[in-house]
Design a protein around this motif. Structure first.
Motif, mmCIF file in Angstrom:
data_model
loop_
_atom_site.group_PDB
_atom_site.id
_atom_site.type_symbol
_atom_site.label_atom_id
_atom_site.label_comp_id
_atom_site.label_asym_id
_atom_site.label_seq_id
_atom_site.Cartn_x
_atom_site.Cartn_y
_atom_site.Cartn_z
ATOM 1 N N MET A 1 7.289 -3.340 2.750
ATOM 2 C CA MET A 1 6.349 -2.641 3.616
ATOM 3 C C MET A 1 5.336 -1.853 2.792
ATOM 4 O O MET A 1 4.163 -1.813 3.121
ATOM 5 C CB MET A 1 7.148 -1.719 4.550
ATOM 6 N N ARG A 2 5.802 -1.228 1.748
ATOM 7 C CA ARG A 2 4.909 -0.454 0.892
ATOM 8 C C ARG A 2 3.849 -1.356 0.252
ATOM 9 O O ARG A 2 2.687 -0.983 0.170
ATOM 10 C CB ARG A 2 5.756 0.228 -0.175
ATOM 11 N N ILE A 3 4.286 -2.522 -0.196
ATOM 12 C CA ILE A 3 3.360 -3.469 -0.820
ATOM 13 C C ILE A 3 2.318 -3.926 0.198
ATOM 14 O O ILE A 3 1.126 -4.001 -0.111
ATOM 15 C CB ILE A 3 4.128 -4.676 -1.402
ATOM 16 N N GLU A 4 2.751 -4.166 1.426
ATOM 17 C CA GLU A 4 1.805 -4.581 2.464
ATOM 18 C C GLU A 4 0.770 -3.496 2.723
ATOM 19 O O GLU A 4 -0.423 -3.788 2.852
ATOM 20 C CB GLU A 4 2.548 -4.908 3.760
ATOM 21 N N ASN A 5 1.204 -2.260 2.786
ATOM 22 C CA ASN A 5 0.270 -1.152 3.004
ATOM 23 C C ASN A 5 -0.742 -1.059 1.861
ATOM 24 O O ASN A 5 -1.931 -0.816 2.085
ATOM 25 C CB ASN A 5 1.020 0.175 3.146
ATOM 26 N N GLU A 6 -0.269 -1.253 0.649
ATOM 27 C CA GLU A 6 -1.165 -1.204 -0.495
ATOM 28 C C GLU A 6 -2.177 -2.350 -0.445
ATOM 29 O O GLU A 6 -3.361 -2.159 -0.720
ATOM 30 C CB GLU A 6 -0.358 -1.273 -1.797
ATOM 31 N N MET A 7 -1.707 -3.529 -0.065
ATOM 32 C CA MET A 7 -2.608 -4.687 0.047
ATOM 33 C C MET A 7 -3.676 -4.434 1.121
ATOM 34 O O MET A 7 -4.856 -4.705 0.917
ATOM 35 C CB MET A 7 -1.815 -5.953 0.390
ATOM 36 N N VAL A 8 -3.243 -3.909 2.264
ATOM 37 C CA VAL A 8 -4.189 -3.620 3.347
ATOM 38 C C VAL A 8 -5.188 -2.563 2.900
ATOM 39 O O VAL A 8 -6.380 -2.663 3.169
ATOM 40 C CB VAL A 8 -3.427 -3.176 4.620
ATOM 41 N N SER A 9 -4.702 -1.560 2.203
ATOM 42 C CA SER A 9 -5.583 -0.504 1.710
ATOM 43 C C SER A 9 -6.623 -1.066 0.748
ATOM 44 O O SER A 9 -7.804 -0.755 0.850
ATOM 45 C CB SER A 9 -4.750 0.567 1.014
ATOM 46 N N ARG A 10 -6.197 -1.907 -0.174
ATOM 47 C CA ARG A 10 -7.135 -2.529 -1.116
ATOM 48 C C ARG A 10 -8.141 -3.399 -0.387
ATOM 49 O O ARG A 10 -9.328 -3.381 -0.699
ATOM 50 C CB ARG A 10 -6.378 -3.381 -2.136
ATOM 51 N N PHE A 11 -7.668 -4.157 0.590
ATOM 52 C CA PHE A 11 -8.569 -5.021 1.355
ATOM 53 C C PHE A 11 -9.614 -4.180 2.080
ATOM 54 O O PHE A 11 -10.795 -4.514 2.068
ATOM 55 C CB PHE A 11 -7.764 -5.853 2.356
ATOM 56 N N ASN A 12 -9.183 -3.092 2.706
ATOM 57 C CA ASN A 12 -10.121 -2.231 3.423
ATOM 58 C C ASN A 12 -11.156 -1.620 2.489
ATOM 59 O O ASN A 12 -12.335 -1.543 2.822
ATOM 60 C CB ASN A 12 -9.368 -1.120 4.172
ATOM 61 N N LYS A 13 -10.704 -1.199 1.311
ATOM 62 C CA LYS A 13 -11.644 -0.630 0.334
ATOM 63 C C LYS A 13 -12.658 -1.682 -0.094
ATOM 64 O O LYS A 13 -13.857 -1.414 -0.170
ATOM 65 C CB LYS A 13 -10.891 -0.102 -0.888
ATOM 66 N N GLN A 14 -12.175 -2.884 -0.376
ATOM 67 C CA GLN A 14 -13.066 -3.961 -0.798
ATOM 68 C C GLN A 14 -14.051 -4.312 0.311
ATOM 69 O O GLN A 14 -15.232 -4.534 0.069
ATOM 70 C CB GLN A 14 -12.251 -5.204 -1.196
ATOM 71 N N GLU A 15 -13.553 -4.356 1.531
ATOM 72 C CA GLU A 15 -14.410 -4.688 2.663
ATOM 73 C C GLU A 15 -15.504 -3.635 2.847
ATOM 74 O O GLU A 15 -16.658 -3.958 3.099
ATOM 75 C CB GLU A 15 -13.562 -4.797 3.932
ATOM 76 N N LYS A 16 -15.151 -2.356 2.686
ATOM 77 C CA LYS A 16 -16.145 -1.283 2.804
ATOM 78 C C LYS A 16 -17.192 -1.399 1.710
ATOM 79 O O LYS A 16 -18.384 -1.209 1.961
ATOM 80 C CB LYS A 16 -15.463 0.085 2.746
ATOM 81 N N LEU A 17 -16.761 -1.718 0.497
ATOM 82 C CA LEU A 17 -17.718 -1.885 -0.601
ATOM 83 C C LEU A 17 -18.676 -3.031 -0.321
ATOM 84 O O LEU A 17 -19.880 -2.922 -0.554
ATOM 85 C CB LEU A 17 -16.976 -2.138 -1.923
ATOM 86 N N GLU A 18 -18.137 -4.129 0.194
ATOM 87 C CA GLU A 18 -18.989 -5.278 0.510
ATOM 88 C C GLU A 18 -19.975 -4.933 1.615
ATOM 89 O O GLU A 18 -21.134 -5.326 1.566
ATOM 90 C CB GLU A 18 -18.133 -6.474 0.904
ATOM 91 N N MET A 19 -19.525 -4.205 2.611
ATOM 92 C CA MET A 19 -20.412 -3.811 3.703
ATOM 93 C C MET A 19 -21.531 -2.922 3.178
ATOM 94 O O MET A 19 -22.687 -3.085 3.540
ATOM 95 C CB MET A 19 -19.629 -3.083 4.801
ATOM 96 N N ASN A 20 -21.184 -1.972 2.311
ATOM 97 C CA ASN A 20 -22.204 -1.084 1.758
ATOM 98 C C ASN A 20 -23.219 -1.859 0.932
ATOM 99 O O ASN A 20 -24.418 -1.633 1.050
ATOM 100 C CB ASN A 20 -21.561 0.007 0.901
#
Length: 51
Positions: A1-20
């Motif tokens: 579960m912890r690994i999944e949360n970290e993966m989701v967090s990284r994905f969200n950060k990457q997605e925000k960077l791409e949007m910006n």
């Protein structure tokens, strides 16, 4: 579960960077477009006044 949360967090950060970066690119393209339009409009009216 912890690994999944970290993966989701990284994905969200990457997605925000791409949007910006995409927004900046779109903003730059729009600035370029409107600069060209305004230059064309100004040139048109300069020619109309000269004639």
């Amino acid at each position: 579960m912890r690994i999944e949360n970290e993966m989701v967090s990284r994905f969200n950060k990457q997605e925000k960077l791409e949007m910006n970066s995409m927004e900046m690119t779109l903003s730059q393209e729009l600035d370029f477009f409107f600069d060209n339009v305004m230059d064309t409009v100004v040139d048109y009216f300069k020619e109309e006044v000269a004639v």
